[in-house]
Design a protein around this motif. Structure first.
Motif, PDB file in Angstrom:
ATOM      1  N   VAL A  32       0.834  -1.203   0.000  1.00 30.85           N
ATOM      2  CA  VAL A  32       0.000   0.000   0.000  1.00 30.85           C
ATOM      3  C   VAL A  32       0.870   1.255   0.000  1.00 30.85           C
ATOM      4  CG1 VAL A  32      -1.636   1.335   1.369  1.00 30.85           C
ATOM      5  CG2 VAL A  32      -1.969  -1.119   1.090  1.00 30.85           C
ATOM      6  N   ASN A  70       2.330   1.842  -3.416  1.00 26.95           N
ATOM      7  CA  ASN A  70       1.369   2.409  -4.366  1.00 26.95           C
ATOM      8  C   ASN A  70       1.088   3.877  -4.079  1.00 26.95           C
ATOM      9  OD1 ASN A  70      -0.064   0.256  -6.290  1.00 26.95           O
ATOM     10  ND2 ASN A  70       0.469  -0.776  -4.386  1.00 26.95           N
ATOM     11  N   GLY A 129      -5.733  -9.949  -1.820  1.00 24.27           N
ATOM     12  CA  GLY A 129      -6.126  -8.599  -1.421  1.00 24.27           C
ATOM     13  C   GLY A 129      -5.922  -7.583  -2.542  1.00 24.27           C
ATOM     14  N   THR A 130      -4.805  -7.710  -3.264  1.00 24.97           N
ATOM     15  CA  THR A 130      -4.552  -6.803  -4.387  1.00 24.97           C
ATOM     16  C   THR A 130      -5.596  -6.986  -5.485  1.00 24.97           C
ATOM     17  OG1 THR A 130      -2.181  -6.928  -3.907  1.00 24.97           O
ATOM     18  CG2 THR A 130      -2.822  -6.061  -6.050  1.00 24.97           C
ATOM     19  N   LEU A 148      -8.723  -8.044  -5.135  1.00 25.68           N
ATOM     20  CA  LEU A 148     -10.024  -7.542  -4.715  1.00 25.68           C
ATOM     21  C   LEU A 148     -10.069  -6.013  -4.720  1.00 25.68           C
ATOM     22  CD1 LEU A 148     -10.820  -9.979  -1.754  1.00 25.68           C
ATOM     23  CD2 LEU A 148     -11.748 -10.026  -4.073  1.00 25.68           C
ATOM     24  N   LEU A 149      -8.938  -5.364  -4.467  1.00 28.01           N
ATOM     25  CA  LEU A 149      -8.913  -3.901  -4.415  1.00 28.01           C
ATOM     26  C   LEU A 149      -8.610  -3.259  -5.768  1.00 28.01           C
ATOM     27  CD1 LEU A 149      -6.992  -3.292  -1.054  1.00 28.01           C
ATOM     28  CD2 LEU A 149      -9.446  -3.078  -1.465  1.00 28.01           C
ATOM     29  N   SER A 195      -9.905  -3.506  -8.831  1.00 31.40           N
ATOM     30  CA  SER A 195     -11.014  -3.005  -9.639  1.00 31.40           C
ATOM     31  C   SER A 195     -11.571  -1.679  -9.114  1.00 31.40           C
ATOM     32  CB  SER A 195     -12.119  -4.063  -9.721  1.00 31.40           C
ATOM     33  OG  SER A 195     -13.211  -3.605 -10.489  1.00 31.40           O
ATOM     34  N   PRO A 196     -11.927  -1.559  -7.818  1.00 34.60           N
ATOM     35  CA  PRO A 196     -12.446  -0.261  -7.353  1.00 34.60           C
ATOM     36  C   PRO A 196     -11.400   0.849  -7.388  1.00 34.60           C
ATOM     37  CG  PRO A 196     -12.213  -1.799  -5.523  1.00 34.60           C
ATOM     38  CD  PRO A 196     -12.026  -2.583  -6.772  1.00 34.60           C
ATOM     39  N   VAL A 197     -10.136   0.529  -7.108  1.00 33.13           N
ATOM     40  CA  VAL A 197      -9.092   1.564  -7.155  1.00 33.13           C
ATOM     41  C   VAL A 197      -8.898   2.061  -8.582  1.00 33.13           C
ATOM     42  CG1 VAL A 197      -6.626   1.970  -6.869  1.00 33.13           C
ATOM     43  CG2 VAL A 197      -7.905   0.812  -5.079  1.00 33.13           C
ATOM     44  N   LEU A 251      -3.329   0.002  -9.499  1.00 34.28           N
ATOM     45  CA  LEU A 251      -2.840  -0.644  -8.287  1.00 34.28           C
ATOM     46  C   LEU A 251      -1.855  -1.744  -8.650  1.00 34.28           C
ATOM     47  CD1 LEU A 251      -3.191  -0.659  -5.193  1.00 34.28           C
ATOM     48  CD2 LEU A 251      -4.914  -2.454  -5.504  1.00 34.28           C
TER      49      LEU A 251
END
Length: 325
Positions: A69, A72, A267-268, A270-271, A273-275, A288
């Motif tokens: 995180v 990024n 975790g990367t 799943l996050l 698409s929205p990021v 991301l």
């Protein structure tokens, strides 16, 4: 005499060579057998093994995910970074001609690349257009905005830019000077603090992983107490007894490292698409980034190293206490 010596020496060379080859083969055979037997015992207890792998994986994935995180966020800050710019808000009663003369004088300085004069009337018109508050602006008795000078300094260190800001703010025509990259400096300071915090958390969690693995190996030693005593009674060395236990720690560490890499990748995923959707909404090319293949393999190897370290500490502490009476 020399022939007899040579003959006797040549006669002893072959048995000695065979003895070393046999010892090497036996050592290699015992390593492969210990690795296979340890893996079989770990797999034969799927529930407890999976729980151990999950605990190790979470402990490894937590600081790794936070580090990803931070990486990024740092990448996003680099994309947003632009040349430093100083905004000079002039005195309210400053005439237009003097403001333009000040802009020209500042542009001739060696530490300033360019200056741009923004008239207060133009600034008010732009504000009204962007905010949609035209009716409110018509009710104002006078323009409350001052003249503005946009100053682009020569690239320099943050200390030099801060000194330039103070120098310009001390001019009698200037009411206030703002450095537009101040938020980037604050972001960098927060990033440095975040990295230190993640490093501290990683040290604590990795130490916890070593302790968990050490306790697991201690339980394995206690469960094999009778087997260890018998091996020592027939002349088995500590190294002979130690190998299966070290391989047990290795398998637990490898499995935990693999689980940690999978959790970070999940975790990367799943996050992402929205990021990415949020980035596209702000017309940014930021995406991301997760762990690559090399970093994932390094995470698995880190787990293996921690497994060996925990097993070695447990074996060194508890194995000597088990001796045949």
């Amino acid at each position: 005499m020399s022939r007899k010596t040579a003959k006797s020496t040549g006669g002893n060379a072959r048995p000695r060579t065979i003895r070393w080859v046999a010892r090497w083969r036996g050592w290699r055979r015992h390593h492969s057998q210990s690795a296979a037997d340890s893996l079989a015992k770990v797999v034969s207890q799927p529930v407890s093994s999976c729980m151990t792998w999950l605990v190790i994986g979470i402990a490894i994935a937590l600081p790794t995910g936070l580090w990803v995180v931070l990486g990024n966020v740092s990448q996003l800050g680099e994309q947003l970074e632009r040349p430093a710019q100083l905004s000079l808000f002039l005195q309210a009663e400053q005439p237009v001609d003097e403001a333009r003369s000040l802009a020209l004088a500042l542009s001739q300085r060696e530490n300033i690349q360019s200056t741009e004069f923004v008239d207060r009337d133009d600034a008010l018109a732009e504000f009204v257009e962007r905010s949609g508050m035209g009716e409110l602006a018509k009710g104002l008795p006078q323009n409350p905005l001052p003249h503005l000078l946009l100053v682009v300094p020569v690239p320099a260190s943050p200390e030099a830019l801060s000194e330039l800001r103070q120098n310009l703010e001390s001019l009698p025509e200037v009411e206030e000077a703002l450095l537009d990259t101040l938020w980037l400096q604050r972001l960098q300071s927060l990033m440095t603090l975040g990295r230190r915090a993640v490093q501290l958390l990683a040290v604590l969690l990795l130490a916890a992983v070593v302790l968990v693995l050490g306790n697991t190996i201690r339980l394995a030693i206690e469960s094999r107490r009778d087997e260890i005593i018998i091996v020592k009674l027939v002349g088995g060395s500590d190294a002979f007894v130690r190998r299966p236990l070290l391989y047990t720690g290795l398998w637990f560490g490898l499995g935990g490292g693999a689980v940690g890499a999978i959790l970070v990748a999940l975790g990367t995923f799943l996050l992402a698409s929205p990021v990415n959707a949020l980035s596209a909404a702000y017309q940014s090319s930021f995406t991301l980034q997760g762990l690559g293949l090399v970093d994932s393999l390094q995470l698995v190897l880190l787990g293996a190293f921690l497994g060996l370290a925990g097993a070695w500490l447990a074996v060194a502490r508890h194995l000597k206490a088990i001796e045949p009476r």
